[in-house]
Design an enzyme around this catalytic site. Structure first.
Site, PDB file in Angstrom:
ATOM      1  N   ASP A  16      15.619   6.462   0.466  1.00 29.03           N
ATOM      2  CA  ASP A  16      16.039   5.537   0.810  1.00 29.03           C
ATOM      3  C   ASP A  16      17.465   4.073  -0.376  1.00 29.03           C
ATOM      4  OD1 ASP A  16      15.201   5.709  -1.809  1.00 29.03           O
ATOM      5  OD2 ASP A  16      13.508   4.143  -2.051  1.00 29.03           O
ATOM      6  N   ASP A  66      13.169  11.266  -2.393  1.00 25.33           N
ATOM      7  CA  ASP A  66      13.152  10.184  -3.427  1.00 25.33           C
ATOM      8  C   ASP A  66      14.341   9.647  -3.206  1.00 25.33           C
ATOM      9  OD1 ASP A  66      13.674   8.474  -5.422  1.00 25.33           O
ATOM     10  OD2 ASP A  66      13.771   9.629  -6.512  1.00 25.33           O
ATOM     11  N   ASP A 103      15.075   6.371  -7.483  1.00 25.47           N
ATOM     12  CA  ASP A 103      14.690   5.515  -8.554  1.00 25.47           C
ATOM     13  C   ASP A 103      12.879   6.380  -9.191  1.00 25.47           C
ATOM     14  OD1 ASP A 103      13.079   5.545  -6.356  1.00 25.47           O
ATOM     15  OD2 ASP A 103      12.793   3.060  -6.229  1.00 25.47           O
ATOM     16  N   HIS A 145      -4.237   4.829  -6.356  1.00 22.65           N
ATOM     17  CA  HIS A 145      -5.850   4.435  -5.687  1.00 22.65           C
ATOM     18  C   HIS A 145      -6.123   2.844  -6.305  1.00 22.65           C
ATOM     19  CE1 HIS A 145      -9.283   3.743  -2.933  1.00 22.65           C
ATOM     20  NE2 HIS A 145      -9.966   3.703  -4.125  1.00 22.65           N
ATOM     21  N   ASP A 148      -1.790   7.034  -3.030  1.00 24.45           N
ATOM     22  CA  ASP A 148      -3.242   6.745  -3.789  1.00 24.45           C
ATOM     23  C   ASP A 148      -3.689   8.576  -3.040  1.00 24.45           C
ATOM     24  OD1 ASP A 148      -5.711   7.567  -3.223  1.00 24.45           O
ATOM     25  OD2 ASP A 148      -5.606   4.959  -2.372  1.00 24.45           O
ATOM     26  N   SER A 179     -10.901   0.097  -2.147  1.00 18.60           N
ATOM     27  CA  SER A 179     -11.842   0.884  -2.406  1.00 18.60           C
ATOM     28  C   SER A 179     -13.057   0.843  -0.991  1.00 18.60           C
ATOM     29  CB  SER A 179     -11.884   1.481  -3.071  1.00 18.60           C
ATOM     30  OG  SER A 179     -12.516   2.869  -2.770  1.00 18.60           O
TER      31      SER A 179
END
Length: 526
Positions: free
Chosen positions: A269, A266, A273, A448, A409, A198
């Protein structure tokens, strides 16, 4: 940004912590045992613009951090080994008062030094990160960056303190701390590492860019590279939603939007999952969920659709034409009623209030994106932003950089990390030159500095140690996800632009079923 308990860039479950300790124990250590007198003698160490204020051995066990200025005491933290605790005040300018702590194992020092980063506007020593470093045998240092407290009111009328916060404090800490380590052990550390996430990731990048000789290896997690840009994005959303309650996405709306994103992206790829391996390939439009009644099943009103589009959008910086990155599809569960996280909004408000306009009464109602982002960049002049891609000096002297970021994030856009890596590749003349010293790892489903639905626990420090000390680059980093303390998914994190590709057979919850490879080319983002 993230709280101090999560600023250490080694994101761990208890199982991963045990593994890390086993790695540390297998590493050759410098078997030293120092007396209390050896520690106390450090009070007499003399350095320019630095004063040792305490030098005393602390026993293993519970360590209670000093009381804050408001009189509140932090909770005790467990420290695994006795250590020599040194506190210092550094004064590189007449208005500087940088507090630093250096902890050094009394016995079984591993011969190395580690500095740990902070979060948000800092203002406190990262004691949790220091305890984690001691557990691995490191001598370790942390700084409050020259002020107390998490806001930025301290910046009013104190330009030297702004410089301390921006980059000077961590460099001065590093120089002074190495001097203390050398004095205590009678030899310098064999290797030096930076470890932060961060704001600590931003500090990492400032060190690489400004002081390439400070560290042999650097971990930069979810770095706040575009400090002013992120502040502007948070203020832009806050202004919009404070004035337009009908456009707010409440918890149920965010859940529905997230489900729609996964339904759309989803499986891109090749694996369904619950994770989006590469959100850059996700061309989801929130308008697909538009309807007139937000109480309907999973639909959004038109004002809510516009809010979602604004969250994802990456408008150009009017001053530089550089994109100010928005959040990515898959991050919706971390959004709030007012857009970006509360920490992002607070940091953004304070940055413009105290560092840009020097007006304690300034509010987001006064924010003008086109005008104010240009003013913010002019005022910052590279003090807080960590955007310089010319890191050749760090690479030439043999430095190694592991940069990681969670694709989900909700606090610092992962797009800013991808953008920076791409700019470094362009500045240094190609990915091959960069790859030998700098690798970016994007973590699908990670929030994050940890958390989230994807594998979010991994030992970046062990990977960096192998790279720096043994010359073994990280072609992948094993990450895991746990529920109620039990690991339920593992996945390799791959050096960008590679991603984890399913082999076509085997458990989708096992890392062995995936290999790092180049994904399909991303669609252009709007």
């Amino acid at each position: 940004m993230c709280d101090r308990a999560r600023n250490n860039a080694i994101v761990k479950t208890p199982i991963a912590l045990i593994a890390g300790l086993l790695i540390a124990s297998a590493t050759a250590v410098t078997q030293v045992s120092k007396s209390d007198d050896a520690c106390a003698s450090l009070a007499s160490v003399r350095m320019p613009d630095a004063a040792v204020t305490l030098a005393r051995v602390a026993p293993a066990g519970a360590f209670t951090p000093p009381a804050a200025d408001d009189g509140n005491r932090a909770r005790p933290i467990d420290v695994s080994a006795a250590f020599c605790r040194v506190t210092m005040t550094l004064t590189p300018s007449k208005d500087s008062a940088i507090k630093v702590e250096v902890w050094m194992p009394v016995a079984a020092w591993n011969g190395k030094f580690q500095a740990v980063g902070n979060g948000a506007f800092n203002g406190a020593i990262n004691y949790g990160g220091m305890a984690a470093a001691i557990a691995r045998g490191y001598a370790v240092a942390s700084t409050d960056t020259g002020h107390v407290g998490g806001g930025a009111a301290w910046a009013l009328g104190h330009p030297e303190k702004v410089i301390d916060f921006g980059w000077r404090a961590v460099h001065e800490m590093t120089v002074a701390s190495k001097r203390i380590v050398d004095a205590y052990y009678k030899k310098p550390p064999r290797f030096s590492y930076w470890n932060g996430c961060s704001a600590g990731g931003r500090q990492a990048m400032k060190e690489v860019q400004r002081f390439p000789g400070d560290f042999d290896g650097v971990i930069a997690g979810a770095p706040a590279l575009d400090w002013t840009g992120r502040a502007a994005q948070a203020n832009r959303l806050a202004k919009l939603l404070e004035a337009n309650a009908g456009g707010r996405l409440l918890a149920a709306d965010r859940q529905a939007l997230h489900a729609a994103v996964l339904d759309a992206c989803d499986s891109l790829d090749g694996v369904k999952d619950g994770l989006i391996e590469n959100p850059e390939n996700c061309a989801f439009d929130p308008g697909a969920r538009a309807c007139q009644d937000s109480s309907a099943n999973g639909c959004l009103t038109l004002p809510q659709v516009e809010t979602a589009r604004t969250m994802y959008a990456s408008p150009p910086n009017p001053a530089s034409n550089r994109r100010i990155e928005g959040l990515r599809p898959g991050s919706e569960l971390g959004w709030t009623d007012l857009g970006w996280t509360a920490s992002a909004r607070a940091t953004g408000l304070d940055h413009f209030r105290f560092l840009v306009f020097a007006d304690a009464g300034w509010s987001v109602k006064q924010f003008d994106f086109d005008r104010d982002i240009a003013r913010a960049e002019e005022r910052d002049a590279g003090t807080s932003n960590a955007l310089d891609p010319h890191i050749e000096p760090f690479i030439r002297r043999g430095g190694k950089l592991i940069h990681y970021h969670g694709w989900s994030d909700p606090q610092i856009s992962p797009g800013s990390s991808v953008q920076y890596y791409t700019r470094v590749v362009e500045a240094l003349g190609g990915a091959d030159r960069v790859h030998r010293a700098y690798r970016l790892f994007m973590a699908p489903g990670m929030a994050h500095c940890g958390g989230g639905e994807g594998p979010n626990t991994f030992d970046a420090l062990a990977a960096l140690e192998r790279w720096v000390e043994a010359g073994t680059p990280p072609d992948s980093i094993l990450a895991s996800h746990a529920t109620a303390g039990a690991i339920d998914r593992t996945r390799p994190l791959c050096p960008y632009p590679q991603a984890a590709v399913y082999a076509g057979s085997g458990s989708q919850a096992e890392a062995s079923s995936f290999a790092c490879a180049l994904p399909p080319s991303p669609r252009p983002r709007k």
